[in-house]
Design an enzyme around this catalytic site. Structure first.
Site, mmCIF file in Angstrom:
data_model
loop_
_atom_site.group_PDB
_atom_site.id
_atom_site.type_symbol
_atom_site.label_atom_id
_atom_site.label_comp_id
_atom_site.label_asym_id
_atom_site.label_seq_id
_atom_site.Cartn_x
_atom_site.Cartn_y
_atom_site.Cartn_z
ATOM 1 N N CYS A 33 -3.798 43.614 -18.149
ATOM 2 C CA CYS A 33 -4.413 44.143 -16.938
ATOM 3 C C CYS A 33 -5.268 43.081 -16.237
ATOM 4 C CB CYS A 33 -5.202 45.415 -17.258
ATOM 5 S SG CYS A 33 -5.516 46.446 -15.797
ATOM 6 N N HIS A 48 -1.795 49.020 -20.179
ATOM 7 C CA HIS A 48 -2.683 48.952 -21.347
ATOM 8 C C HIS A 48 -1.919 49.402 -22.596
ATOM 9 C CE1 HIS A 48 -6.646 48.098 -19.492
ATOM 10 N NE2 HIS A 48 -6.051 48.607 -18.421
ATOM 11 N N GLU A 60 -2.685 49.176 -25.597
ATOM 12 C CA GLU A 60 -3.560 49.735 -26.631
ATOM 13 C C GLU A 60 -3.727 51.244 -26.495
ATOM 14 O OE1 GLU A 60 -6.454 48.468 -23.316
ATOM 15 O OE2 GLU A 60 -4.542 47.801 -24.153
#
Length: 236
Positions: free
Chosen positions: A115, A205, A207
């Protein structure tokens, strides 16, 4: 089984609303750190400090992860004005991230940019950003389609489901930054970065969903694999 875990340097993010830490803090997302650990790496949050020798500071680290965060100051990519939507600009954070990215890329240290991290890499290479997308990708999941090179990211196939939180995107591409995947609306979502070592960037993202999505977990696993293979023998 070896207990060796490649050390992954992750520059911290300034935060001003963490009351349990007396409000001012340097943080990283828990899910991000846990994703690196689950992939076999040892995530280490670094204090953002200006004016340091990053070549020296990164000694003992096997990989670098540039995480998400607030917006870059548009002045860093030559924009004379700032859109009203630009938020959390911090001159020290910008300077630290840009310096770290330059050194990591030039030194061939395996690098994953996520990002804001992707924006940092593009700006370091002379590129620019769309300051505010007409349709934001915040709290948003969508499909990302690779036209090639998905194996460089560790993912199994050319299509992945991505969790996004951004209102900016790559505009003019920096030198050696090649888009290899886009969202269905055309926004660049993944890039290869020409560097002596393995270097990739994603706009989403990973994660957010790595704990349940093997493709997202595989991105962190590939970072750790690259870091392990490039680490000095004395670190093993």
């Amino acid at each position: 089984m070896s207990s060796f875990r490649p050390r992954i340097a992750i520059v911290g993010r300034f935060a001003g609303s963490t009351s349990a830490l007396r409000f001012a803090a340097v943080v990283n997302a828990r899910a991000l750190l846990e994703s690196v650990w689950a992939a076999g790496g040892d995530p280490v949050t670094l204090l953002p400090v200006e004016g340091v020798d990053w070549t020296e500071r990164l000694v003992g680290y096997d990989g670098v992860l540039l995480p998400g965060g607030g917006d870059l100051d548009p002045a860093t990519y030559g924009e004379p004005s700032r859109h009203e939507s630009v938020y959390d600009v911090d001159a020290m954070q910008d300077a630290v991230d840009l310096d770290l990215a330059r050194v990591a890329l030039a030194g061939g240290i395996p690098l994953l940019a996520i990002c804001r991290g992707l924006h940092i890499v593009n700006v370091v290479r002379g590129g620019s950003l769309v300051q505010n997308l007409p349709v934001h990708h915040r709290h948003h999941e969508h499909d990302v389609l690779f036209d090639r090179a998905h194996a460089r990211f560790g993912v199994a196939g050319p299509s992945v489901r991505a969790s996004c939180y951004h209102h900016q995107a790559l505009d003019r591409l920096g030198e050696g930054v090649t888009v290899v995947a886009r969202a269905t609306d055309g926004v660049p979502e993944a890039v290869l970065i020409d560097a002596p070592g393995w270097a990739i960037g994603v706009q989403w993202h990973p994660e957010d969903t790595a704990a349940s999505d093997p493709d997202q977990a595989a991105i962190f696993a590939e970072l750790v694999r690259q870091a392990e293979s490039s680490s000095r023998p004395s670190r093993r």
